[in-house]
Scaffold this motif. Structure first.
Motif, PDB file in Angstrom:
ATOM      1  N   VAL A 268      18.170 -37.225  -3.669  1.00 47.95           N
ATOM      2  CA  VAL A 268      17.802 -37.438  -2.306  1.00 47.95           C
ATOM      3  C   VAL A 268      17.663 -39.241  -2.144  1.00 47.95           C
ATOM      4  N   LEU A 269      18.525 -39.417  -1.174  1.00 51.07           N
ATOM      5  CA  LEU A 269      18.481 -40.791  -0.820  1.00 51.07           C
ATOM      6  C   LEU A 269      17.980 -40.993   0.781  1.00 51.07           C
ATOM      7  N   MET A 270      16.972 -41.437   0.971  1.00 52.62           N
ATOM      8  CA  MET A 270      16.328 -41.755   2.162  1.00 52.62           C
ATOM      9  C   MET A 270      16.961 -43.028   2.666  1.00 52.62           C
ATOM     10  N   VAL A 271      17.102 -43.180   4.127  1.00 55.07           N
ATOM     11  CA  VAL A 271      17.485 -44.516   4.781  1.00 55.07           C
ATOM     12  C   VAL A 271      16.826 -44.603   6.017  1.00 55.07           C
ATOM     13  N   GLN A 272      16.005 -45.712   6.336  1.00 60.92           N
ATOM     14  CA  GLN A 272      15.139 -45.860   7.251  1.00 60.92           C
ATOM     15  C   GLN A 272      15.110 -47.552   7.777  1.00 60.92           C
ATOM     16  N   ASN A 273      15.137 -47.283   9.100  1.00 61.58           N
ATOM     17  CA  ASN A 273      14.858 -48.605   9.841  1.00 61.58           C
ATOM     18  C   ASN A 273      13.433 -48.857   9.618  1.00 61.58           C
ATOM     19  N   MET A 274      13.120 -50.345   9.843  1.00 63.75           N
ATOM     20  CA  MET A 274      11.697 -50.739   9.743  1.00 63.75           C
ATOM     21  C   MET A 274      10.829 -50.483  11.039  1.00 63.75           C
ATOM     22  N   ARG A 275      11.945 -50.471  12.335  1.00 64.71           N
ATOM     23  CA  ARG A 275      11.365 -50.316  13.525  1.00 64.71           C
ATOM     24  C   ARG A 275      11.878 -49.302  14.367  1.00 64.71           C
TER      25      ARG A 275
ATOM     26  N   LEU B 175      27.144 -41.293  -1.721  1.00 59.46           N
ATOM     27  CA  LEU B 175      27.663 -40.080  -1.234  1.00 59.46           C
ATOM     28  C   LEU B 175      28.919 -40.295  -2.178  1.00 59.46           C
ATOM     29  N   LEU B 176      29.730 -41.239  -2.401  1.00 57.52           N
ATOM     30  CA  LEU B 176      30.948 -41.314  -3.311  1.00 57.52           C
ATOM     31  C   LEU B 176      30.641 -41.104  -4.875  1.00 57.52           C
ATOM     32  N   THR B 177      29.411 -41.552  -5.456  1.00 57.19           N
ATOM     33  CA  THR B 177      29.502 -41.321  -6.574  1.00 57.19           C
ATOM     34  C   THR B 177      28.338 -40.578  -7.317  1.00 57.19           C
ATOM     35  N   GLY B 178      27.447 -40.278  -6.163  1.00 58.34           N
ATOM     36  CA  GLY B 178      26.051 -39.217  -6.852  1.00 58.34           C
ATOM     37  C   GLY B 178      25.073 -39.925  -7.435  1.00 58.34           C
ATOM     38  N   GLN B 179      25.331 -41.372  -7.519  1.00 57.98           N
ATOM     39  CA  GLN B 179      24.289 -42.204  -8.521  1.00 57.98           C
ATOM     40  C   GLN B 179      23.207 -42.643  -7.657  1.00 57.98           C
ATOM     41  N   LEU B 180      22.152 -41.964  -7.648  1.00 57.22           N
ATOM     42  CA  LEU B 180      20.960 -42.814  -6.991  1.00 57.22           C
ATOM     43  C   LEU B 180      20.715 -44.287  -7.683  1.00 57.22           C
ATOM     44  N   GLN B 181      19.962 -44.941  -6.770  1.00 60.37           N
ATOM     45  CA  GLN B 181      19.696 -46.448  -7.332  1.00 60.37           C
ATOM     46  C   GLN B 181      18.631 -46.228  -8.169  1.00 60.37           C
TER      47      GLN B 181
ATOM     48  N   LEU C  60      25.846 -27.996  -1.695  1.00 54.03           N
ATOM     49  CA  LEU C  60      26.051 -28.543  -0.285  1.00 54.03           C
ATOM     50  C   LEU C  60      25.733 -30.323  -0.605  1.00 54.03           C
ATOM     51  N   SER C  61      26.556 -30.987  -0.119  1.00 47.58           N
ATOM     52  CA  SER C  61      26.064 -32.485   0.198  1.00 47.58           C
ATOM     53  C   SER C  61      25.771 -32.411   1.629  1.00 47.58           C
ATOM     54  N   TYR C  62      24.839 -33.324   2.124  1.00 52.12           N
ATOM     55  CA  TYR C  62      24.663 -33.418   3.568  1.00 52.12           C
ATOM     56  C   TYR C  62      24.049 -34.784   3.861  1.00 52.12           C
ATOM     57  N   TRP C  63      24.028 -35.025   5.233  1.00 55.04           N
ATOM     58  CA  TRP C  63      23.681 -36.111   5.979  1.00 55.04           C
ATOM     59  C   TRP C  63      22.857 -35.709   7.045  1.00 55.04           C
ATOM     60  N   GLY C  64      21.508 -35.523   6.987  1.00 55.32           N
ATOM     61  CA  GLY C  64      20.579 -35.044   7.966  1.00 55.32           C
ATOM     62  C   GLY C  64      20.152 -36.248   8.709  1.00 55.32           C
TER      63      GLY C  64
ATOM     64  N   THR D  44      21.789 -27.931  -3.911  1.00 57.21           N
ATOM     65  CA  THR D  44      21.912 -29.367  -3.345  1.00 57.21           C
ATOM     66  C   THR D  44      22.795 -30.289  -4.257  1.00 57.21           C
ATOM     67  N   ASP D  45      23.771 -31.019  -3.665  1.00 57.80           N
ATOM     68  CA  ASP D  45      24.396 -31.981  -4.417  1.00 57.80           C
ATOM     69  C   ASP D  45      24.045 -33.370  -4.066  1.00 57.80           C
ATOM     70  N   ARG D  46      24.137 -33.909  -2.980  1.00 57.45           N
ATOM     71  CA  ARG D  46      24.205 -35.278  -2.496  1.00 57.45           C
ATOM     72  C   ARG D  46      23.414 -35.404  -1.245  1.00 57.45           C
ATOM     73  N   VAL D  47      22.278 -35.770  -1.442  1.00 58.02           N
ATOM     74  CA  VAL D  47      21.342 -35.541  -0.103  1.00 58.02           C
ATOM     75  C   VAL D  47      20.969 -36.828   0.757  1.00 58.02           C
ATOM     76  N   VAL D  48      21.269 -37.252   1.865  1.00 63.88           N
ATOM     77  CA  VAL D  48      20.967 -38.242   2.529  1.00 63.88           C
ATOM     78  C   VAL D  48      20.154 -37.813   3.672  1.00 63.88           C
ATOM     79  N   LEU D  49      18.771 -38.240   3.797  1.00 62.25           N
ATOM     80  CA  LEU D  49      17.972 -38.302   4.969  1.00 62.25           C
ATOM     81  C   LEU D  49      17.936 -39.448   5.807  1.00 62.25           C
ATOM     82  N   ASP D  50      18.204 -39.645   6.791  1.00 58.25           N
ATOM     83  CA  ASP D  50      18.243 -40.795   7.832  1.00 58.25           C
ATOM     84  C   ASP D  50      17.535 -40.665   9.060  1.00 58.25           C
ATOM     85  N   SER D  51      16.445 -41.638   8.953  1.00 61.68           N
ATOM     86  CA  SER D  51      15.422 -41.478   9.808  1.00 61.68           C
ATOM     87  C   SER D  51      14.342 -40.483   9.950  1.00 61.68           C
TER      88      SER D  51
END
Length: 472
Positions: free
Chosen positions: A403-410, A459-465, A193-197, A216-223
């Motif tokens: 796993v790619l995490m994306v996070q607002n500063m505030r 999500l398109l490439t599966g390549q983490l930075q 599974l790829s997922y955006w939580g 797990t395939d491509r995992v995005v954890l947002d906030s």
């Protein structure tokens, strides 16, 4: 915690269960149209049957309602992108039709949503809380800081859930939601599974990546919240997050170009808010108390769009004018959401029960974080909970680096400090992109092209930075 050990096998007529829980493999999903009003997307829905109690895998089953929009380009299809909703208690069934996703992701992924067990159309639960308690699960102390009323309310809610929650409520927890998602993976015929939580969905996603890392395939954890405190920290986050976020509102509210300008200097907005809340504590307006103003602040800091309605509320409080109506969901939806929120946080971890300790914590928080007036550390129904909690899953760095995490500063709800703890726990499994924005929800939420492009390309490439990054 046992992992998935065996795939579905057939050995000379012997069928081996697909999961270590011993539950038989799920049957095929039967899809039917379920269009969402106002959307032209061809959404379809199906019902997944899952064990009520995974310790009894051949016992009673309940429904989990799922939805999908198939990939627009079947020839380029990569797999499934599962949307894990927040809350706990938020519905995700219509999100495939309503979520803002780039066209290239919709071309390559089946976009899948669901209502978690107990929510919405997935064998919904209710505690049949009294009108005085329904929807009022944030434990705001009394104007003088006293918590006696919160103790009484916590006992009432816990008792209502014991009496009225039914057989499903004791089995509402993050581990079971994760097990349900792995059955959904099997029913979809996917190896991974790829997922955006999002929000609480990041914890669900992190637990899935811990319990079922090989799926797990491509995992995005947002906030993301702090994994060390689990549910006990979700309320406590607000005392830090609101302080982080409030300066954004203050700058907006003092902008000379703002027709709703509240003061000449951003530094004046904070004392103005605190004074208005204190005045309302002692002399409420019809439909607005001091704690009502504080809760409205918390709610309206989630997006910049909330600044205007909150400024209008402050103006009403300042001038004694009629209070703008505050939106409320239907009674049955509020009962369901409240029951899920309480049962998840109380079933997920053991809570301390000392009233005296909570009194001390509230007094200290009111001093250090006056914007939230002690609410984030106050006593909850979990201190009186009648059901045995599960043992939380410890998030570690054991598993693939995907796993790619994306996070607002505030972020007012899941502050950056907590996300950094999740980043540390995941170690080399994860990278984090921090976005110089405020509000709750980072991907496709703030118009930050750098952050959005980083997530989309992953999500398109599966390549983490190669390393963590920052988006100004």
């Amino acid at each position: 915690m046992r992992m998935v050990l065996l795939s579905a096998l057939c050995l000379v007529g012997l069928a081996v269960p697909a999961t270590a829980s011993g539950a038989p493999p799920p049957g095929p999903l039967r899809w039917e149209p379920c269009p969402v009003a106002g959307s032209a997307e061809p959404q379809e829905c199906a019902t997944l049957r899952v064990p009520l109690d995974y310790r009894k895998p051949h016992g009673q089953e309940i429904d989990v309602r799922v939805s999908r929009i198939p990939a627009k380009r079947p020839d380029a299809r990569h797999g499934v992108l599962l949307l894990i909703p927040g809350g706990p208690g938020s519905s995700g069934l219509n999100r495939p039709s309503t979520v803002d996703l780039p066209a290239e992701l919709r071309e390559r992924f089946d976009v899948v949503g669901f209502d978690p067990r107990g929510v919405g159309k997935s064998t919904p639960i209710s505690c049949a809380m009294s009108p005085e308690d329904n929807g009022r699960t944030m434990p705001w102390p009394a104007p003088d800081g006293g918590i006696d009323a919160n103790v009484a309310q916590g006992k009432r809610i816990a008792d209502a859930c014991r009496r009225n929650g039914g057989e499903v409520l004791p089995h509402i927890n993050t581990k079971n939601e994760v097990r349900d998602l792995d059955r959904l993976r099997q029913a979809l015929g996917e190896r991974k599974l790829s997922y955006w939580g999002l929000s609480y969905g990041t914890y669900v996603g992190a637990v899935y990546a811990t319990m079922f890392p090989q799926h797990t395939d491509r995992v995005v954890l947002d906030s993301t919240g702090d994994p060390r405190t689990v549910a006990r920290g979700w309320l406590a986050n607000y005392q830090i997050g609101v302080e982080d976020r409030f300066p954004d509102f203050a700058r907006w509210a003092a902008d000379p170009a703002n027709a709703l300008r509240l003061a000449d200097d951003p530094a004046a907005i904070r004392p103005l808010f605190l004074d208005l809340a204190a005045r309302l504590d002692h002399k409420p307006l019809p439909g607005l108390t001091g704690n009502g103003l504080r809760e409205a602040l918390l709610r309206n800091l989630y997006t910049d769009k909330g600044f205007e309605p909150f400024a209008k509320l402050m103006i009403a409080a300042r001038d004694g004018s009629p209070v703008p109506p505050q939106p409320q969901p239907p009674e049955d939806v509020l009962q369901n959401t409240s029951a899920i929120a309480v049962s998840t946080i109380c079933n997920d971890v053991d809570w301390p029960g000392s009233v005296k300790a909570h009194e001390r914590a509230v007094a200290e928080s009111r001093e250090r974080y006056p914007l939230t007036a002690g609410m984030p550390v106050n006593i909850t129904p979990c201190s009186f909970w009648p059901f045995e909690p599960v043992k939380p899953v410890r998030i570690t760095d054991d598993g693939p680096s995907n796993v790619l995490m994306v996070q607002n500063m505030r972020d007012p709800s899941t502050p950056l400090a907590g996300a950094r703890e999740m980043r540390r726990a995941l170690g080399d499994r994860a990278r984090m992109v921090t976005v110089d924005s405020g509000g709750h929800g980072a991907y496709r939420a703030n118009g930050n092209a750098c952050g959005d492009d980083t997530v989309t390309q992953y999500l398109l490439t599966g390549q983490l930075q190669e390393s963590d990054s920052f988006c100004p």
